[in-house]
Structure formats: C-alpha cells, structure tokens
Design an enzyme around this catalytic site. Structure first.
Site, PDB file in Angstrom:
ATOM      1  N   GLU A 264       0.862  -1.116   0.007  1.00 13.83           N
ATOM      2  CA  GLU A 264       0.137   0.128  -0.167  1.00 13.83           C
ATOM      3  C   GLU A 264       1.024   1.101  -0.036  1.00 13.83           C
ATOM      4  O   GLU A 264       1.801   1.312   0.714  1.00 13.83           O
ATOM      5  CB  GLU A 264      -0.893   0.085   1.278  1.00 13.83           C
ATOM      6  CG  GLU A 264      -2.049  -0.879   1.496  1.00 13.83           C
ATOM      7  CD  GLU A 264      -2.787  -0.918   2.583  1.00 13.83           C
ATOM      8  OE1 GLU A 264      -2.580   0.122   3.450  1.00 13.83           O
ATOM      9  OE2 GLU A 264      -3.650  -1.596   3.010  1.00 13.83           O
ATOM     10  N   GLU A 320     -13.593   5.728   0.478  1.00 15.99           N
ATOM     11  CA  GLU A 320     -14.266   4.588   0.955  1.00 15.99           C
ATOM     12  C   GLU A 320     -15.123   5.256   2.254  1.00 15.99           C
ATOM     13  O   GLU A 320     -14.414   5.643   3.317  1.00 15.99           O
ATOM     14  CB  GLU A 320     -13.572   3.327   1.566  1.00 15.99           C
ATOM     15  CG  GLU A 320     -12.983   2.573   0.384  1.00 15.99           C
ATOM     16  CD  GLU A 320     -12.018   1.644   0.993  1.00 15.99           C
ATOM     17  OE1 GLU A 320     -12.430   0.612   1.561  1.00 15.99           O
ATOM     18  OE2 GLU A 320     -10.711   1.607   0.504  1.00 15.99           O
ATOM     19  N   LYS A 323     -14.907   3.996   6.103  1.00 16.24           N
ATOM     20  CA  LYS A 323     -13.629   4.008   7.021  1.00 16.24           C
ATOM     21  C   LYS A 323     -13.679   4.714   8.336  1.00 16.24           C
ATOM     22  O   LYS A 323     -14.139   5.896   7.868  1.00 16.24           O
ATOM     23  CB  LYS A 323     -12.472   4.021   6.008  1.00 16.24           C
ATOM     24  CG  LYS A 323     -11.959   3.242   5.001  1.00 16.24           C
ATOM     25  CD  LYS A 323     -10.687   3.068   4.470  1.00 16.24           C
ATOM     26  CE  LYS A 323      -9.892   2.708   5.472  1.00 16.24           C
ATOM     27  NZ  LYS A 323      -8.321   2.619   4.889  1.00 16.24           N
ATOM     28  N   GLU A 329      -8.960   9.420   6.089  1.00 19.57           N
ATOM     29  CA  GLU A 329      -9.005   7.806   6.028  1.00 19.57           C
ATOM     30  C   GLU A 329     -10.147   7.644   4.953  1.00 19.57           C
ATOM     31  O   GLU A 329     -10.058   6.278   4.218  1.00 19.57           O
ATOM     32  CB  GLU A 329      -9.475   7.075   6.989  1.00 19.57           C
ATOM     33  CG  GLU A 329      -8.556   6.964   8.285  1.00 19.57           C
ATOM     34  CD  GLU A 329      -7.487   5.878   7.635  1.00 19.57           C
ATOM     35  OE1 GLU A 329      -7.592   4.838   7.316  1.00 19.57           O
ATOM     36  OE2 GLU A 329      -6.259   6.481   7.429  1.00 19.57           O
TER      37      GLU A 329
END
Length: 454
Positions: A264, A320, A323, A329
C-alpha cells in the site's frame, strides 16, 4: 526432461509468478455507495492497472477477473490465521475454496496472510503474531500439494514493525518481534523467494512534521539530497528512505536479498480541517510521480537496492465512506464513489506531466492554526444521531454536563444542537488520545463556531 527444457520451464514458472511491471491498485470496499464489482473491474481495466489487491477472496470479484490480464492478490483474513496455523485441513480447505475454484482462469499470483498483523498489540493480537508464519507455511504446503508454483505467499506489514527508521541505515525491527516473529518470517520469505510486503506512506511522517520535512521531498520533486551518515547513500525522496530502512533492518538480521513489494502507498486528496497537506494537488503529484518512478525502464530501485523492480499497489481504488478515523481515511481513492476520477492519472507511466490538465491549488500545506469544532453532519438520520449523542455523553468527564436542564447549553432543545455540542466536547477531551470527529459518519468538522448559530 532435458536440462535445457527444465531450465526453460523453471524460467517460465518464475516469470509467471513475478509481477507484471505495471502499477497495481488496492480494491477496498468499506463503503455503502460504491459501484458494483463488475463496474469496478471495468474501471481497473480502463485504468490499465497491472494488478489488483483484495482484502479477502470475494467470489464474485474473482469470477469477474477470470480471463482478464489483471494479476490478483487475495488475502486470508486475520480472524482465520490461528485456525489455519493449527490445522492443515483448514489450510487445504481455504486454498480449495479460494484458489482452486478460480485458478488459473483468474490470475491469482499472491496470497497475503493477514493484514498488518504485527500492528495489533492486544493479548489476542499477540496470539496472532505467533501463528502468522505457521499459517503462511500451511498455505504454501497446500499450494505445493496442488502443484501450484506461481503463487507467492506473504503478509503485508506496516512501518510500525520498525523500531528506528531514520537515518535509513539505522533501520531496526521492534525488539518485541525481532527474534520471535521477524526471523522466522524472513526465513520463510527467503526460502520461498517471496517478497517482504510493506505498507509505506510518506504522507504520515511528513504530515507529522511538515516544518522539518520538505513537502517536495515527500512528493518526489525536490532538489534536496540527503546523505545517510552511516551508509553514505544519497536520498532524493522520502519513500526511498522509508523503504531502505526496511532493507537495512532485514540485513541487520542476516537477510540480504529478500525483495520488497509495496503493498500500500498513496496520498489523501482531502481530509478534516487539521489534516495538513491532504489535497487533490498533492495526491495527484505523489501518485503520478510514484508511477513514473516504479514503471521506469530500466528499473530505478532504491539507493540500497539500485536497479531492482519494486512491485507497488496504490491505495486505493475508491474513496471509502465507511472507513473510521480522521477524515483522510475516507479520501485515499483514485476514483469517487460514483466511479469518476478524482484526478487524472496514467498507471502505465507513459503520459507526460505536461499532458495533464491543471490541478486545483492546495491551501493546507502548513498546519492549521485556527479553531475547529466537531458538529452533526447535515441530513443525517436523527435516530442514529440520538444514539451517537448517547454514546458521547456516556463517556463521562463532564462532556454533556452543560446540556442538562437549566444549564447554559441546554437550549435550543434540539438533537442536532445537543449532538454538535457533545461531539465537540468529546473531541476536545479525547482528541489527544486518537479520537476522531467521525461518529460513524454522523459528524463533520467546521471552522465556524456552532454556538453562534444556535
């Protein structure tokens, strides 16, 4: 089999197991508004992603990836590690259900056992530590029993496995895991010719110290050169420093040749008021320059490992919205939840920077010095908001004392006003301990004092 034929077969298997040389993308699904799996696979193909990393082994996604040229990484969830580590039958069943059912039509090339397992320091988390490598061994045994030789087995770790990272030559693993976990892990990776998978985000060390770490150094566009006093190696960007700290940590334990893979990396395109440097401009700049570096031919590598190709997955495909944690985030995606691009990017590395449209200017590259409040988000479910209000007030510390009847903040008698007060009070009390202004998506930050509109 003749010797030359055997050599050819061995090279064919090795090349098939190796990454494609293209940038990969992490496909996370912690959102309640994301496109379908089919639309997502089409987006990955349109973006010319070389590989995709999943956080499970979702059957629908694996079926849809069949027949594509996208290489796939699947994951054993953390909660299954102990069972697999202690039972070969469970490992065989996992491989049967999640690999044999799709391979080879779906190009599964990596099985990652767990996700950042060594970052969990509770008693239960530490139980997983001791079962991580045994689980990896059992998965590998299952693959060999099926004569599958082109799938690597690894585990993605966060940078917090390191005790020291700077200068890179001082890289050292944490003492609580160095001997008990890292040595067996490195032995496994070395013997199976797998990769050390690392989640590495220059954004985090830079945003924690933006005064002393140059932003351009973190974005691959600085003229600064840093010479490591221990190794004499010269660094021109923060990512290389972080990667080489892992290299030196492995070398310190006697492992000199295990290759790195970036499981990542990325940069957030937005965040809360206090999330320094989270912007479309910086996210696009980081990821575009990352692609250029990682797809370079010949491979660039790092100062400690020059000329070596490093497989890399950008985090992530989508923003997203479910999260938890700070606002950043929920803003690491290359795409909005509706499937449109947040900014232009060419994952093949062939597009010149001059060919992109201008990016919006960034205005938060230095820490925010003003006040901010945590308030109820607009248009939220009032029943859910009441539940979040109850939670915040239940934490004690006088968080909601001012909201009791007769107190100064009791009026206006509104769930939205009371929740906004409670959220701000809770956040002020616990922010230093890692609390965020989120409350399951029911709260947002503002720089406007909510009491002035009450």
């Amino acid at each position: 089999m003749r010797g030359d034929a055997l050599l050819f077969f061995s090279l064919l298997v090795l090349s098939d197991a190796m990454p494609s040389g293209k940038i990969g993308v992490n496909y996370g699904r912690l959102g309640n508004n994301l496109p379908s799996a089919g639309q997502s696979i089409e987006s990955l193909r349109a973006m010319k992603a070389g590989s995709v990393k999943l956080y499970d082994a979702n059957p629908e996604i694996l079926r849809l990836l069949a027949g594509t040229d996208i290489r796939v990484s699947i994951m054993v969830p953390n909660y299954e590690i102990i069972n697999i580590a202690t039972n070969q039958t469970s490992a065989n069943k996992w491989v049967e259900d999640n690999v044999l059912a799709y391979h080879p039509e779906t190009m599964i090339r990596t099985i990652l056992v767990g996700n950042e397992v060594l970052s969990y320091c509770s008693d239960e988390g530490k139980r997983m530590w001791n079962h991580l490598v045994p689980a990896m061994r059992r998965i590998k045994i299952s693959l060999r029993a099926q004569d599958i030789r082109n799938i690597k087995v690894g585990t993605p770790l966060a940078m917090d496995v390191l005790q020291t990272t700077f200068p890179p030559s001082t890289g050292t693993f944490r003492p609580d895991i160095s001997t008990a976990v890292m040595v067996p892990l490195l032995k496994f990776l070395n013997s199976t010719k797998s990769f050390f998978f690392i989640d590495v985000y220059p954004y985090f060390p830079w945003s924690a110290d933006p005064i002393n770490i140059n932003l351009d150094f973190a974005l691959f566009q600085s003229n600064i050169k840093y010479t490591d006093p221990g190794s004499g190696l010269v660094y021109t960007n923060l990512l290389d420093q972080m990667l080489d700290s892992v290299v030196f940590a492995m070398t310190r334990l006697g492992f000199h040749s295990i290759r790195l893979s970036i499981a990542e990396t990325g940069w957030p395109s937005a965040g809360d008021t206090g999330d320094t440097g989270a912007s479309i401009y910086n996210a696009a700049t980081y990821n575009r320059n990352l692609v250029t570096k990682m797809t370079g031919r010949p491979p660039i590598g790092t100062p400690a490992r020059p000329g070596l190709f490093i497989p890399a997955f950008i985090f992530s495909l989508y923003d997203e919205n479910q999260k938890t944690g700070p606002g950043t985030e929920r803003h690491w995606g290359l795409l909005h939840a509706n499937g449109t691009s947040i900014y232009q990017i060419d994952l093949t590395g062939k597009r010149a920077s001059s060919e992109y449209e201008p990016l919006p200017a960034t205005h938060n590259d230095m820490p925010y010095g003003g006040k901010s409040w945590c308030v109820a988000a607009p248009d939220v479910n009032l029943t859910e908001l009441e539940g979040a209000l109850t939670f915040a007030c239940s934490q004690g510390n006088g968080i909601c004392e001012a909201l009791t009847p007769g107190k100064e903040c009791y009026e206006p008698l509104s769930v939205i006003w009371h929740a906004s007060f409670a959220f701000s009070s809770y956040w002020a009390k616990f922010r230093s301990q890692g609390a965020s202004c989120y409350f399951n998506g029911l709260a947002v930050q503002t720089t406007s004092d909510p009491s002035e509109s009450a």
